[in-house]
Each structure stands twice: as C-alpha cells, then as structure tokens.
Scaffold this active site. Structure first.
Site, PDB file in Angstrom:
ATOM      1  CG  ASN A  13      -2.006   0.842   1.547  1.00 51.58           C
ATOM      2  OD1 ASN A  13      -2.554   1.219   2.349  1.00 51.58           O
ATOM      3  ND2 ASN A  13      -2.176   1.667   0.317  1.00 51.58           N
ATOM      4  CB  CYS A  75      -4.323   5.929   6.059  1.00 51.04           C
ATOM      5  SG  CYS A  75      -3.461   4.965   4.853  1.00 51.04           S
ATOM      6  N   GLY A  76      -4.421   2.813   8.131  1.00 52.08           N
ATOM      7  CA  GLY A  76      -3.555   1.998   9.056  1.00 52.08           C
ATOM      8  C   GLY A  76      -2.171   1.893   8.435  1.00 52.08           C
ATOM      9  CG  ASN A  77      -1.088  -0.737   5.289  1.00 47.12           C
ATOM     10  OD1 ASN A  77      -0.887  -1.626   6.066  1.00 47.12           O
ATOM     11  ND2 ASN A  77      -2.293  -1.007   4.360  1.00 47.12           N
ATOM     12  CG  ASN A 159     -11.112   4.211   7.138  1.00 44.20           C
ATOM     13  OD1 ASN A 159     -11.229   3.245   8.084  1.00 44.20           O
ATOM     14  ND2 ASN A 159     -10.325   3.623   6.146  1.00 44.20           N
ATOM     15  CG  HIS A 161     -13.574  -0.558   6.455  1.00 47.75           C
ATOM     16  ND1 HIS A 161     -12.222  -0.859   5.652  1.00 47.75           N
ATOM     17  CD2 HIS A 161     -12.907   0.589   7.121  1.00 47.75           C
ATOM     18  CE1 HIS A 161     -11.427  -0.114   5.645  1.00 47.75           C
ATOM     19  NE2 HIS A 161     -11.552   0.896   6.594  1.00 47.75           N
ATOM     20  CG  ASN A 192     -12.134   1.815   2.401  1.00 48.41           C
ATOM     21  OD1 ASN A 192     -11.635   2.106   1.409  1.00 48.41           O
ATOM     22  ND2 ASN A 192     -12.825   2.707   3.473  1.00 48.41           N
ATOM     23  CD  GLU A 210      -7.300   1.220   0.359  1.00 49.78           C
ATOM     24  OE1 GLU A 210      -7.397   2.571   0.501  1.00 49.78           O
ATOM     25  OE2 GLU A 210      -6.340   0.666   0.923  1.00 49.78           O
ATOM     26  NE  ARG A 211     -13.905   6.503   1.924  1.00 53.24           N
ATOM     27  CZ  ARG A 211     -14.229   7.352   3.020  1.00 53.24           C
ATOM     28  NH1 ARG A 211     -15.636   7.744   3.100  1.00 53.24           N
ATOM     29  NH2 ARG A 211     -13.340   7.430   3.996  1.00 53.24           N
ATOM     30  CB  CYS A 219      -6.772  -2.090   3.135  1.00 49.40           C
ATOM     31  SG  CYS A 219      -7.693  -0.688   3.628  1.00 49.40           S
ATOM     32  N   GLY A 220      -4.747  -1.263   5.903  1.00 51.99           N
ATOM     33  CA  GLY A 220      -4.721  -1.508   7.274  1.00 51.99           C
ATOM     34  C   GLY A 220      -5.888  -1.351   8.075  1.00 51.99           C
ATOM     35  CB  THR A 221      -8.625   1.085   8.156  1.00 50.72           C
ATOM     36  OG1 THR A 221      -8.711   1.410   6.714  1.00 50.72           O
ATOM     37  CG2 THR A 221      -7.838   2.331   8.759  1.00 50.72           C
ATOM     38  N   GLY A 222      -8.701  -1.792   6.680  1.00 50.94           N
ATOM     39  CA  GLY A 222      -9.646  -2.906   6.290  1.00 50.94           C
ATOM     40  C   GLY A 222      -9.489  -4.150   6.767  1.00 50.94           C
TER      41      GLY A 222
HETATM   42  N1  LIG Z   1      -4.970   2.044   2.652  1.00 49.45           N
HETATM   43  C1  LIG Z   1      -5.530   2.587   3.909  1.00 49.45           C
HETATM   44  C2  LIG Z   1      -7.269   2.900   4.200  1.00 49.45           C
HETATM   45  C3  LIG Z   1      -7.137   4.124   3.383  1.00 49.45           C
HETATM   46  C4  LIG Z   1      -8.556   4.349   3.399  1.00 49.45           C
HETATM   47  C5  LIG Z   1      -9.194   4.990   2.177  1.00 49.45           C
HETATM   48  N2  LIG Z   1      -9.396   4.563   1.100  1.00 49.45           N
HETATM   49  C6  LIG Z   1     -10.690   5.388   2.509  1.00 49.45           C
HETATM   50  O1  LIG Z   1     -11.182   5.360   3.878  1.00 49.45           O
HETATM   51  O2  LIG Z   1     -11.286   5.902   1.658  1.00 49.45           O
HETATM   52  C7  LIG Z   1      -5.431   1.937   5.363  1.00 49.45           C
HETATM   53  O3  LIG Z   1      -4.215   1.110   5.118  1.00 49.45           O
HETATM   54  O4  LIG Z   1      -6.066   1.761   6.137  1.00 49.45           O
END
Ligand SMILES: N[C@H](CCC[C@H](N)C(=O)O)C(=O)O
Length: 276
Positions: A13, A75-77, A159, A161, A192, A210-211, A219-222
């Site tokens: 990412n 954004c987790g990553n 964010n 999911h 997302n 991802e959104r 995706c860390g938050t994912g």
């Molecule tokens: N790549 C990111 C997530 C970005 C989130 C973004 N895509 C949104 O919420 O719109 C992660 O590692 O969490």
C-alpha cells in the site's frame, strides 16, 4: 513550487509522505490527483501530510488523501509509514507517538524489531456511525450488489468498511463487486469494500477494494475492520494473521470498549522532488 516527498509503502500500500512541519503546504484536490497519477505523476494509493500538533498532549497531526484527491479519516498502513517518516526525518526522538487524525487520536509505536504497532482506536458499528442506511443495528446486513444478494458487516475505523466473508478471495468477486459496493447508495460517503476468506480462527486472507483508490495490495484499516467483523460473527479468535497480496499484518481486538491493535512493516523507498 518545488516539493520534496518521500515514497513509502506498507505491504505494498504505497504513499507519498510530505513534511508539513518544516514547510507550510496547501495542495488542491487537483494537484493531489496529478501527483497520484501512476503515469503522469509520482503515483500512490494515498498522500500523507505530516503537520504540527494543534493541541497539548499530541505530537503531530496527520492528514490522509486518497489518489482521487479526497481527504479521509484514517489509514492504517499509512500510520505505520508516518512513524517511520517522522523518526527518519528527525522530527521526533520518540518511538511512541501521539497523533491527531480526522478520526481522533492514534498511538503508533516503532518496535525494537523494526515493525510498527498502532493503537487504531475502537471500532464503531451503528449504521449512523459508518454511515450506512439500515433500519436497525445488526452483525450482518443483506445487500443487493447488482442482483447478487450478499451479507455484509459494517465497521467504522474512522473510515467506513463493508466486509464480506467469501469462499475464495481470488475467485473474481473483488473485481466484480468491489466497484459496485464502493458506490452503493446505502453508503452516503461511499465505502471500502473488504473480502475476507477465513482459513482458521487465527488466520484469514483479505482483499480490499478501497474507496477513492481502487484495490490496494493491503489495507490496514480494512484488516482491522475484517478481523472485528469476523470476531463479532463468531468466526475468529482475538488475535489474527491477516494475509494480503502485499504481505501479513497481525490484528488483535478483545471486544467492545477496547482498541484494535495492528502490527506490520513500514518501508521508505526513495525521496524525490517534483515541481507543483
Ligand atoms: N489504505 C488505507 C485505507 C485508506 C482508506 C481510504 N481508502 C478511505 O477510507 O477512503 C489503510 O491502510 O487503512
């Protein structure tokens, strides 16, 4: 203006990280889109802007922009790469940092082994907290995805999911359903779209469309949202290895009222300059 940036990645990412502490930066959504273009610009999934803290007890503020130019909450990553950046750039001598984001405070920590652990805050589930259009709170919701009936869980890590459990993440379901779910009318701020294949109670495979960025390698938050959804569905134990196309994350959650903890790598790739 000549802009210095650092290209970084967390499990593939990828980001550009900008120092908004030593310089004041105001970038328009159009400039961000141009910088994010993988053919005409630098190319990234998200742009991370490091800014000075705005209040006591906090070390930095950190803003996140998708490659479509939209600002997002978390954004987790990126949080792991943020820590690597501020330490490498000499912006702090701490290894555990308190950071303000649009979703609230996070606490990333650089571990002795070079990995970064982040307190990602508590997940939220109520439809209004996502936001998601639904009559009542539930563990899963039926969703019509252009004629396909699927069951999703909705989780906010700051964010939004939408997480599905699927038999095989590489069956084509991500390509087919990802863009449709991202723009589904029941998600007023888009979403997302996560696709999780449960291997056992301690291990899953995950892909996230991802959104505002399309599918990313991780995706860390994912990953946080998927593990929380799997635990709430009774499928997973509190600590889970999440395998993405970019590599593995370790996610832990011990139930309502506790934060989700994420551990993974953060890598600086190169530093460059560009005229904007
Ligand atoms: N790549 C990111 C997530 C970005 C989130 C973004 N895509 C949104 O919420 O719109 C992660 O590692 O969490």
């Amino acid at each position: 203006m000549n802009l210095t940036f650092t290209k970084m990645q967390g499990l593939g990412n990828d980001f550009i990280v900008l120092d908004g502490v030593r310089q004041s930066l105001q970038l328009s959504a159009e400039t961000i889109r141009k910088l994010g273009d993988r053919h005409f610009g630098i190319g990234f999934d998200q742009l991370l802007l490091v800014e000075p803290a705005e209040r006591e007890g906090v070390d930095f503020r950190y803003r996140i922009f998708n490659s479509d130019g939209g600002e997002v909450e978390h954004c987790g990553n990126g949080a792991r790469c943020f820590v690597r950046f501020v330490i490498d750039q000499g912006l702090t001598d701490k290894t555990e940092i308190v950071v303000d984001t649009a979703k609230g405070v996070i606490r990333p920590k650089l571990e002795a082994n070079g990995l970064v652990t982040v307190d990602m805050g508590e997940p939220r589930f109520l439809p209004d907290e996502i936001p998601f259009v639904a009559d009542a709170d539930s563990i899963t919701y039926p969703l019509d995805v252009k004629g396909e009936q699927v069951d999703i869980s909705v989780v906010s890590m700051g964010n939004p999911h939408a997480v599905q459990v699927v038999e095989n993440v590489d069956s084509g379901v991500v390509e087919r359903q990802g863009p449709v779910i991202e723009h589904h009318p029941r998600f007023p701020q888009r979403v997302n779209a996560g696709f999780m294949q449960v291997l056992n109670r301690g291990a899953v495979k995950l892909r996230v469309y991802e959104r505002g960025a399309g599918e990313t390698l991780a995706c860390g938050t994912g990953a946080c949202a998927a593990v929380v959804a799997g635990i709430r569905r009774g499928l997973l134990d509190p600590t889970v290895r999440v395998t993405t196309h970019g590599g593995d994350l370790t996610i832990s959650w011990h139930g309502p009222g506790t934060p989700v903890m994420m551990t993974g790598p953060a890598v600086s790739v190169f530093t460059g300059q560009i005229e904007v």
